[in-house]
Design a protein around this motif. Sequence first.
Motif, PDB file in Angstrom:
ATOM      1  N   GLN A 248     100.075  31.302  68.724  1.00 58.76           N
ATOM      2  CA  GLN A 248      99.652  31.685  70.006  1.00 58.76           C
ATOM      3  C   GLN A 248      98.592  31.909  69.874  1.00 58.76           C
ATOM      4  O   GLN A 248      97.256  31.871  70.436  1.00 58.76           O
ATOM      5  CB  GLN A 248     100.730  32.550  71.040  1.00 58.76           C
ATOM      6  CG  GLN A 248     102.035  31.844  71.825  1.00 58.76           C
ATOM      7  CD  GLN A 248     101.683  30.115  71.706  1.00 58.76           C
ATOM      8  OE1 GLN A 248     100.404  30.124  73.103  1.00 58.76           O
ATOM      9  NE2 GLN A 248     102.422  29.079  71.693  1.00 58.76           N
TER      10      GLN A 248
ATOM     11  N   MET B  38     110.518  32.143  67.264  1.00 54.89           N
ATOM     12  CA  MET B  38     109.274  31.644  67.947  1.00 54.89           C
ATOM     13  C   MET B  38     108.183  29.961  67.923  1.00 54.89           C
ATOM     14  O   MET B  38     109.002  29.580  66.897  1.00 54.89           O
ATOM     15  CB  MET B  38     108.110  32.750  66.675  1.00 54.89           C
ATOM     16  CG  MET B  38     106.720  32.528  67.576  1.00 54.89           C
ATOM     17  SD  MET B  38     105.472  33.848  66.569  1.00 54.89           S
ATOM     18  CE  MET B  38     104.931  34.859  67.654  1.00 54.89           C
ATOM     19  N   ASP B  39     108.078  30.039  68.745  1.00 56.37           N
ATOM     20  CA  ASP B  39     107.502  28.450  69.253  1.00 56.37           C
ATOM     21  C   ASP B  39     106.052  28.098  67.874  1.00 56.37           C
ATOM     22  O   ASP B  39     105.339  28.803  68.203  1.00 56.37           O
ATOM     23  CB  ASP B  39     107.144  28.237  70.679  1.00 56.37           C
ATOM     24  CG  ASP B  39     106.879  26.606  70.864  1.00 56.37           C
ATOM     25  OD1 ASP B  39     106.835  25.575  70.026  1.00 56.37           O
ATOM     26  OD2 ASP B  39     105.805  26.855  72.277  1.00 56.37           O
ATOM     27  N   LYS B  40     106.590  27.037  67.415  1.00 59.61           N
ATOM     28  CA  LYS B  40     105.677  26.724  66.488  1.00 59.61           C
ATOM     29  C   LYS B  40     104.427  25.368  67.018  1.00 59.61           C
ATOM     30  O   LYS B  40     103.917  24.979  66.477  1.00 59.61           O
ATOM     31  CB  LYS B  40     106.094  26.453  64.784  1.00 59.61           C
ATOM     32  CG  LYS B  40     106.726  27.531  64.099  1.00 59.61           C
ATOM     33  CD  LYS B  40     105.487  28.907  63.663  1.00 59.61           C
ATOM     34  CE  LYS B  40     106.004  29.473  63.271  1.00 59.61           C
ATOM     35  NZ  LYS B  40     105.604  30.892  62.998  1.00 59.61           N
ATOM     36  N   SER B  41     105.151  25.400  67.992  1.00 56.21           N
ATOM     37  CA  SER B  41     104.323  23.412  68.743  1.00 56.21           C
ATOM     38  C   SER B  41     102.757  23.834  69.616  1.00 56.21           C
ATOM     39  O   SER B  41     102.286  25.164  69.569  1.00 56.21           O
ATOM     40  CB  SER B  41     105.250  23.605  70.329  1.00 56.21           C
ATOM     41  OG  SER B  41     105.914  22.064  70.189  1.00 56.21           O
TER      42      SER B  41
ATOM     43  N   GLU C 126     101.841  21.369  62.329  1.00 54.63           N
ATOM     44  CA  GLU C 126     102.539  21.893  62.506  1.00 54.63           C
ATOM     45  C   GLU C 126     104.100  22.209  61.535  1.00 54.63           C
ATOM     46  O   GLU C 126     104.529  23.431  61.336  1.00 54.63           O
ATOM     47  CB  GLU C 126     103.887  20.982  63.907  1.00 54.63           C
ATOM     48  CG  GLU C 126     103.485  21.464  65.335  1.00 54.63           C
ATOM     49  CD  GLU C 126     103.100  20.832  66.430  1.00 54.63           C
ATOM     50  OE1 GLU C 126     102.709  21.434  67.550  1.00 54.63           O
ATOM     51  OE2 GLU C 126     104.247  19.613  65.967  1.00 54.63           O
TER      52      GLU C 126
END
Length: 125
Positions: free
Chosen positions: A47, A1-4, A37
């Motif tokens: 998200q 999962m993208d944490k950006s 982050e």
Amino acid sequence: MDKSLSIDKIIDVFTALSGGDCSDPEIYCNPSKAAIEVNILPDCDVQANMISLCYAAGCMAYYKYTLRTVRERIPNFKAGDITVADNSDSVLESARLLMLDAMNDISHLLRSKRFSFSSVKMKKV
């Protein structure tokens, strides 16, 4: 999962708070983005929480910007019968409180930075 986090959203928050006075907002926004982050919990849905996380990063960037710009201001001056006083202390305090409030709102999404002390029972040998 993208944490950006979205740097564009962070810059939007920063620009709204600073009034667009900063010519290079990335100088303040990128470190604040990274600071948030790196502390996001592994199970956090970034998200779903993007607005709150970016708002907190933008507030952090604005506080750092305010710290720097307050030092550069002339505290007050007198011209004849007129005295102009700078309200840097209240601006700085407002920026600090804004950042603390935003960080409090996302504290459940971040790793705790508090220390925990416990004791260990030792066996006598």
